[in-house]
Design an enzyme around this catalytic site. Structure first.
Site, PDB file in Angstrom:
ATOM      1  N   GLY A   1       0.809  -1.220   0.000  1.00 20.27           N
ATOM      2  CA  GLY A   1       0.000   0.000   0.000  1.00 20.27           C
ATOM      3  C   GLY A   1       0.842   1.270   0.000  1.00 20.27           C
ATOM      4  O   GLY A   1       2.030   1.244  -0.257  1.00 20.27           O
TER       5      GLY A   1
ATOM      6  N   HIS B   1       4.366   1.547  -8.047  1.00 24.42           N
ATOM      7  CA  HIS B   1       3.334   0.501  -7.995  1.00 24.42           C
ATOM      8  C   HIS B   1       2.433   0.605  -9.232  1.00 24.42           C
ATOM      9  O   HIS B   1       2.032  -0.405  -9.812  1.00 24.42           O
ATOM     10  CB  HIS B   1       2.458   0.665  -6.748  1.00 24.42           C
ATOM     11  CG  HIS B   1       3.193   0.620  -5.435  1.00 24.42           C
ATOM     12  ND1 HIS B   1       3.411   1.736  -4.671  1.00 24.42           N
ATOM     13  CD2 HIS B   1       3.737  -0.417  -4.749  1.00 24.42           C
ATOM     14  CE1 HIS B   1       4.054   1.395  -3.560  1.00 24.42           C
ATOM     15  NE2 HIS B   1       4.272   0.105  -3.580  1.00 24.42           N
TER      16      HIS B   1
ATOM     17  N   GLN C   1       7.691  -9.572   7.886  1.00 27.63           N
ATOM     18  CA  GLN C   1       8.927  -9.094   7.259  1.00 27.63           C
ATOM     19  C   GLN C   1       9.531  -7.890   7.972  1.00 27.63           C
ATOM     20  O   GLN C   1      10.522  -7.336   7.508  1.00 27.63           O
ATOM     21  CB  GLN C   1       8.703  -8.810   5.775  1.00 27.63           C
ATOM     22  CG  GLN C   1       7.844  -7.607   5.481  1.00 27.63           C
ATOM     23  CD  GLN C   1       7.417  -7.584   4.018  1.00 27.63           C
ATOM     24  OE1 GLN C   1       6.664  -8.434   3.557  1.00 27.63           O
ATOM     25  NE2 GLN C   1       7.924  -6.615   3.262  1.00 27.63           N
TER      26      GLN C   1
ATOM     27  N   SER D   1       9.549   5.359  -3.552  1.00 24.17           N
ATOM     28  CA  SER D   1       9.387   4.397  -2.463  1.00 24.17           C
ATOM     29  C   SER D   1       8.391   4.974  -1.466  1.00 24.17           C
ATOM     30  O   SER D   1       8.389   6.181  -1.202  1.00 24.17           O
ATOM     31  CB  SER D   1      10.735   4.182  -1.769  1.00 24.17           C
ATOM     32  OG  SER D   1      10.531   3.542  -0.522  1.00 24.17           O
TER      33      SER D   1
ATOM     34  N   ARG E   1       8.552   4.710   1.573  1.00 24.98           N
ATOM     35  CA  ARG E   1       9.319   5.226   2.715  1.00 24.98           C
ATOM     36  C   ARG E   1       9.986   6.573   2.420  1.00 24.98           C
ATOM     37  O   ARG E   1      10.520   7.197   3.342  1.00 24.98           O
ATOM     38  CB  ARG E   1      10.350   4.199   3.176  1.00 24.98           C
ATOM     39  CG  ARG E   1       9.725   2.992   3.879  1.00 24.98           C
ATOM     40  CD  ARG E   1      10.785   2.105   4.519  1.00 24.98           C
ATOM     41  NE  ARG E   1      10.225   1.074   5.370  1.00 24.98           N
ATOM     42  CZ  ARG E   1      10.138  -0.227   5.052  1.00 24.98           C
ATOM     43  NH1 ARG E   1      10.553  -0.644   3.864  1.00 24.98           N
ATOM     44  NH2 ARG E   1       9.632  -1.097   5.901  1.00 24.98           N
TER      45      ARG E   1
HETATM   46  P1  AMP Z   1       6.044  -2.383  -1.539  1.00 28.79           P
HETATM   47  O1  AMP Z   1       4.668  -1.810  -1.442  1.00 28.79           O
HETATM   48  O2  AMP Z   1       7.129  -1.440  -1.137  1.00 28.79           O
HETATM   49  O3  AMP Z   1       6.162  -3.739  -0.883  1.00 28.79           O
HETATM   50  O4  AMP Z   1       6.282  -2.642  -3.085  1.00 28.79           O
HETATM   51  C1  AMP Z   1       5.396  -3.425  -3.832  1.00 28.79           C
HETATM   52  C2  AMP Z   1       5.984  -3.694  -5.188  1.00 28.79           C
HETATM   53  O5  AMP Z   1       6.211  -2.444  -5.855  1.00 28.79           O
HETATM   54  C3  AMP Z   1       7.351  -4.408  -5.135  1.00 28.79           C
HETATM   55  O6  AMP Z   1       7.390  -5.355  -6.181  1.00 28.79           O
HETATM   56  C4  AMP Z   1       8.316  -3.285  -5.372  1.00 28.79           C
HETATM   57  O7  AMP Z   1       9.541  -3.706  -5.935  1.00 28.79           O
HETATM   58  C5  AMP Z   1       7.528  -2.419  -6.344  1.00 28.79           C
HETATM   59  N1  AMP Z   1       8.066  -1.054  -6.355  1.00 28.79           N
HETATM   60  C6  AMP Z   1       8.247  -0.234  -5.288  1.00 28.79           C
HETATM   61  N2  AMP Z   1       8.822   0.921  -5.669  1.00 28.79           N
HETATM   62  C7  AMP Z   1       9.012   0.835  -7.009  1.00 28.79           C
HETATM   63  C8  AMP Z   1       9.578   1.710  -7.993  1.00 28.79           C
HETATM   64  N3  AMP Z   1      10.070   2.906  -7.679  1.00 28.79           N
HETATM   65  N4  AMP Z   1       9.605   1.280  -9.283  1.00 28.79           N
HETATM   66  C9  AMP Z   1       9.132   0.056  -9.619  1.00 28.79           C
HETATM   67  N5  AMP Z   1       8.588  -0.808  -8.743  1.00 28.79           N
HETATM   68  C10 AMP Z   1       8.531  -0.438  -7.457  1.00 28.79           C
END
Ligand code: AMP
Length: 287
Positions: free
Chosen positions: A34, A40, A64, A189, A191
């Site tokens: 999320g 995403h 995690q 990101s 974060r």
């Molecule tokens: P997360 O919500 O951080 O667990 O990310 C979910 C998915 O989105 C994971 O497969 C991440 O690698 C992908 N993701 C997060 N940030 C990026 C980004 N800047 N570019 C491409 N994919 C991303």
């Protein structure tokens, strides 16, 4: 725009997806935690292009996070996530609560891909990848046969999930998608929201370090140590960043080779204020 349907239970999602598969529809699946951004969004768009039905899961997975990490205040904004997912082409959200995913409150069965999980991110987060592999295995089991989309942003995670799916013969096609960046090069990101304005201005140093490494390789450097040192020097010149690691590795094994050749990946992680930021870049070397 019609609101995006949302399902919160495993049994309802299974029933719904089984019906689509029985009607011959292909399923694209995008697992997330999320607080969605355009990174995403790009995964959802890729899933939309390739599949008849696109499911996005939103689940902040306690397994995690280590005890001292940001589980309780991980950023959340479900209304915004619904809009972004809808606009990017999602058909369905899966939003289980922790009690739905882990009704026993703990799991006795875990999945680990040890040979790929000990280094790099795994060195500073020893339980992280077992938590990721376990929840992704569980999500794959819930969603069933599909194509699943992951970002190269989390390169080690992608390698681990690919290997897990192959080793366990999961009926899942794992698709890696390129990193989406802000205009100044910072990898998007969730974060990044922790950065204050000064830290935000310093954060693109990771991208600059990768560019420096790539440039060295372009000029013919084949020593992984020399490339890593060049990246390290760029980060060390930024007082707000503390380098965790910078390395040039084999893209499949994530090990440092004697000499750079074939498919390689430059990987980097640094603390900038509260968040550890990750980034990476690939190159294909013929000599
Ligand atoms: P997360 O919500 O951080 O667990 O990310 C979910 C998915 O989105 C994971 O497969 C991440 O690698 C992908 N993701 C997060 N940030 C990026 C980004 N800047 N570019 C491409 N994919 C991303």
């Amino acid at each position: 725009m019609r609101p995006l349907p949302s399902i919160a239970t495993i049994s309802e999602l299974r029933t719904e997806l089984d019906q689509h598969r029985a009607a011959g529809r292909s399923i694209g699946f995008v697992p997330t935690m999320g607080f969605l951004h355009q990174g995403h969004g790009s995964l959802i768009e890729a899933a939309r292009r390739d599949n008849d039905l696109v499911v996005v899961s939103i689940f902040v997975n306690p397994l995690q996070f280590a005890a001292d990490e940001d589980l309780s205040d991980y950023p959340r904004d479900l209304d915004h996530d619904r809009q972004l997912a809808r606009a990017a082409g999602a058909d369905l959200l899966f939003t289980p609560g922790v009690g739905e995913m882990y009704p026993e409150n703990t799991v006795l069965t875990t999945v680990s891909v040890d040979a790929l999980a000990g280094n790099w991110e795994g060195a500073s987060r020893p339980t992280h990848f077992a938590g990721v592999a376990t929840v992704v295995a569980k999500l794959f089991s819930i969603v069933g046969p599909c194509s699943a989309y992951f970002g190269e942003k989390d390169f080690q995670q992608l390698a681990i999930i690919r290997r897990m799916a192959a080793d366990l013969s999961m009926p899942i096609e794992v698709v890696g998608c390129p990193i989406v960046r802000e205009a100044d090069g910072l990898a998007m990101s969730s974060r990044n929201s922790y950065l204050d304005p000064e830290q935000r201005a310093a954060a693109p140093v990771l991208r600059r370090a990768l560019d420096q490494g790539l440039e060295l390789i372009e000029r013919g450097e084949r020593s992984p140590v020399a490339v890593a040192e060049a990246m390290r020097a760029v980060v060390e010149a930024e007082p707000l960043a503390t380098l965790d690691y910078a390395a040039a590795v084999d893209a499949a094994t994530l090990a440092i080779p004697e000499e750079l050749s074939g498919e390689i990946r430059l990987i980097i992680a640094a603390q900038v204020g509260r968040p550890r930021l990750l980034d990476n870049a690939g190159a294909t070397l013929s000599t």
